[in-house]
Design a protein around this motif. Structure first.
Motif, mmCIF file in Angstrom:
data_model
loop_
_atom_site.group_PDB
_atom_site.id
_atom_site.type_symbol
_atom_site.label_atom_id
_atom_site.label_comp_id
_atom_site.label_asym_id
_atom_site.label_seq_id
_atom_site.Cartn_x
_atom_site.Cartn_y
_atom_site.Cartn_z
ATOM 1 N N VAL A 130 -42.010 7.791 -45.218
ATOM 2 C CA VAL A 130 -41.639 6.721 -44.190
ATOM 3 C C VAL A 130 -40.785 5.693 -44.591
ATOM 4 O O VAL A 130 -41.377 4.419 -45.106
ATOM 5 C CB VAL A 130 -43.227 6.450 -42.634
ATOM 6 C CG1 VAL A 130 -44.148 5.645 -43.778
ATOM 7 C CG2 VAL A 130 -42.863 5.507 -41.616
ATOM 8 N N ALA A 131 -39.555 5.401 -44.629
ATOM 9 C CA ALA A 131 -39.283 4.552 -44.290
ATOM 10 C C ALA A 131 -38.745 3.249 -43.345
ATOM 11 O O ALA A 131 -38.607 4.303 -42.273
ATOM 12 C CB ALA A 131 -37.626 5.447 -45.010
ATOM 13 N N PHE A 132 -38.373 2.458 -43.151
ATOM 14 C CA PHE A 132 -37.831 1.190 -42.317
ATOM 15 C C PHE A 132 -36.948 0.229 -42.876
ATOM 16 O O PHE A 132 -37.468 -0.610 -43.619
ATOM 17 C CB PHE A 132 -39.273 0.917 -41.906
ATOM 18 C CG PHE A 132 -39.498 -0.023 -39.964
ATOM 19 C CD1 PHE A 132 -39.173 0.486 -39.871
ATOM 20 C CD2 PHE A 132 -39.884 -1.324 -40.368
ATOM 21 C CE1 PHE A 132 -38.509 -0.141 -37.834
ATOM 22 C CE2 PHE A 132 -39.865 -2.206 -39.375
ATOM 23 C CZ PHE A 132 -39.163 -1.274 -38.350
ATOM 24 N N ALA A 133 -35.892 0.643 -42.234
ATOM 25 C CA ALA A 133 -35.067 -0.581 -42.263
ATOM 26 C C ALA A 133 -34.615 -1.533 -41.243
ATOM 27 O O ALA A 133 -34.339 -1.179 -39.815
ATOM 28 C CB ALA A 133 -33.978 -0.015 -42.478
ATOM 29 N N PRO A 134 -35.451 -2.794 -40.877
ATOM 30 C CA PRO A 134 -35.516 -3.778 -40.014
ATOM 31 C C PRO A 134 -33.522 -3.913 -39.482
ATOM 32 O O PRO A 134 -33.048 -3.967 -40.572
ATOM 33 C CB PRO A 134 -35.996 -5.170 -40.248
ATOM 34 C CG PRO A 134 -37.046 -4.583 -41.826
ATOM 35 C CD PRO A 134 -35.985 -3.414 -42.045
ATOM 36 N N GLU A 178 -38.935 -14.471 -41.946
ATOM 37 C CA GLU A 178 -40.356 -14.199 -42.065
ATOM 38 C C GLU A 178 -39.999 -12.839 -41.042
ATOM 39 O O GLU A 178 -41.069 -12.022 -40.978
ATOM 40 C CB GLU A 178 -40.830 -14.727 -40.520
ATOM 41 C CG GLU A 178 -40.947 -16.255 -41.189
ATOM 42 C CD GLU A 178 -42.378 -16.373 -42.376
ATOM 43 O OE1 GLU A 178 -43.218 -15.510 -41.770
ATOM 44 O OE2 GLU A 178 -42.085 -16.955 -43.278
ATOM 45 N N ASP A 179 -38.647 -12.279 -40.470
ATOM 46 C CA ASP A 179 -38.763 -10.756 -39.883
ATOM 47 C C ASP A 179 -38.833 -10.006 -40.699
ATOM 48 O O ASP A 179 -39.804 -8.464 -40.652
ATOM 49 C CB ASP A 179 -37.051 -11.198 -39.573
ATOM 50 C CG ASP A 179 -37.053 -12.140 -37.653
ATOM 51 O OD1 ASP A 179 -37.656 -12.351 -37.388
ATOM 52 O OD2 ASP A 179 -36.289 -12.402 -37.970
ATOM 53 N N PHE A 180 -38.217 -10.007 -42.239
ATOM 54 C CA PHE A 180 -39.238 -9.513 -42.560
ATOM 55 C C PHE A 180 -39.861 -9.182 -43.242
ATOM 56 O O PHE A 180 -40.902 -7.717 -43.932
ATOM 57 C CB PHE A 180 -38.186 -9.595 -44.567
ATOM 58 C CG PHE A 180 -36.352 -8.463 -43.992
ATOM 59 C CD1 PHE A 180 -36.436 -7.241 -43.496
ATOM 60 C CD2 PHE A 180 -35.443 -9.566 -43.952
ATOM 61 C CE1 PHE A 180 -35.017 -6.698 -43.148
ATOM 62 C CE2 PHE A 180 -34.111 -8.791 -43.150
ATOM 63 C CZ PHE A 180 -34.016 -7.534 -42.626
ATOM 64 N N VAL A 181 -40.984 -9.498 -43.464
ATOM 65 C CA VAL A 181 -42.319 -10.007 -44.140
ATOM 66 C C VAL A 181 -43.475 -9.275 -42.859
ATOM 67 O O VAL A 181 -43.675 -8.656 -43.183
ATOM 68 C CB VAL A 181 -42.679 -11.553 -44.089
ATOM 69 C CG1 VAL A 181 -44.217 -11.600 -43.500
ATOM 70 C CG2 VAL A 181 -42.216 -12.298 -44.806
#
Length: 296
Positions: free
Chosen positions: A127-131, A161-164
């Motif tokens: 399950v991959a998530f790309a912000p 912090e968005d990627f954290v």
């Protein structure tokens, strides 16, 4: 447009494009310096167009591929830009929980190439998530030049912090088994390194592609296994590798590094002439096998 190969361009011109793509020179300066390579009826503007991404080439897994279930999902980022969004992709026939992988884009937002990479990981059973770091300012605008300008104006600390927050979000989703990895390219490679030391209790495996290295003082915080991909001709990023490797060895971090001979920064990105098919495919095979081994 037919995709060109790096070998069709002078290496100095490729370095000029790298400086431009990473904000070290502006468009005008690039065109002025590239003019001497504009021969045979070409213009500097035409050279820039040839070197720039063409996303029609990045359709290894099309948006409508029935093997993948994907959607844009919002998530909270209280220490970043508030509400953020990214592309979530997983196998269409998935049942139960899967290992998760965060995919971090380059310095220009969530473009079609990174979305395609995210779907590629879904096909491999993750399950991959790309912000999208640009969501707070309207999202990826459709062109890399605009995206690069937008991302350069964002507060870098908030972007981190968005990627954290994205990693924490994926880690706790019902469709994720809590085993989390991260990969990223260029800016995203640096962010993959950052998430490894920022979230040592969450990130089990990190695969930075030609990414900037963390400070030596932060390296001992890493608990993840690392697989690092570098391009031999990438002098800018490679300058930080010897010190990083020394710190990894001193801290006894589990890592493996590959420097792919004769290729440029961005060799995995199949939308530009810097793409190298052999290096991209070999590195990707290693990446998938690494995630399957470490996140099992």
């Amino acid at each position: 447009m037919e995709r060109k190969n790096a070998q069709e361009f002078d290496q100095e011109l490729l370095y000029l494009y790298d400086y431009y793509a990473h904000g070290q020179i502006d468009r005008r300066t690039f065109l002025e310096r590239a003019a001497k390579f504009a021969v045979g009826g070409l213009t500097a503007v035409a050279l820039l167009e040839m070197l720039s991404p063409h996303y029609a080439f990045a359709a290894q897994v099309p948006k409508d591929d029935g093997r993948v279930a994907s959607d844009y999902v919002k998530y909270p980022s209280p220490d970043g830009h508030g509400e953020m969004r990214g592309l979530l992709a997983k196998p269409a026939n998935a049942t139960g929980k899967l290992p998760g992988v965060i995919v971090v884009h380059e310095n220009r937002g969530l473009n079609p190439y990174i979305e395609d990479v995210t779907r590629r990981l879904a096909l491999e059973g993750f399950v991959a998530f790309a912000p999208d770091a640009l969501y707070a300012v309207g999202g990826y605008p459709g062109t890399d030049d605009e995206g690069r300008a937008m991302q350069s104006k964002l507060d870098r600390a908030k972007v981190t912090e968005d990627f954290v927050a994205a990693a924490k979000f994926l880690h706790t989703r019902a469709d994720c088994n809590g085993s989390l990895g991260v990969t990223g390219f260029c800016f995203g490679g640096g962010m993959a390194n950052t998430l490894a030391w920022r979230l040592p209790e969450i990130v089990k495996a990190a695969v930075p592609y030609y990414g900037g290295q963390p400070k030596a003082a932060d390296v001992p915080k890493i608990k993840a296994s690392l697989l690092l991909h570098y391009a031999e001709l990438d002098e800018r990023v490679n300058a930080g590798w010897p010190a990083y490797e020394a710190a990894l060895k001193a801290a006894k971090i589990d890592y493996e590094a590959f420097i792919y001979p004769g290729v440029n920064h961005g060799f995995h990105n199949d939308t530009t002439p810097r793409y190298d098919k052999a290096a991209a495919e070999l590195s990707w095979t290693r990446t998938v096998a690494f995630f399957k081994r470490k996140l099992a």
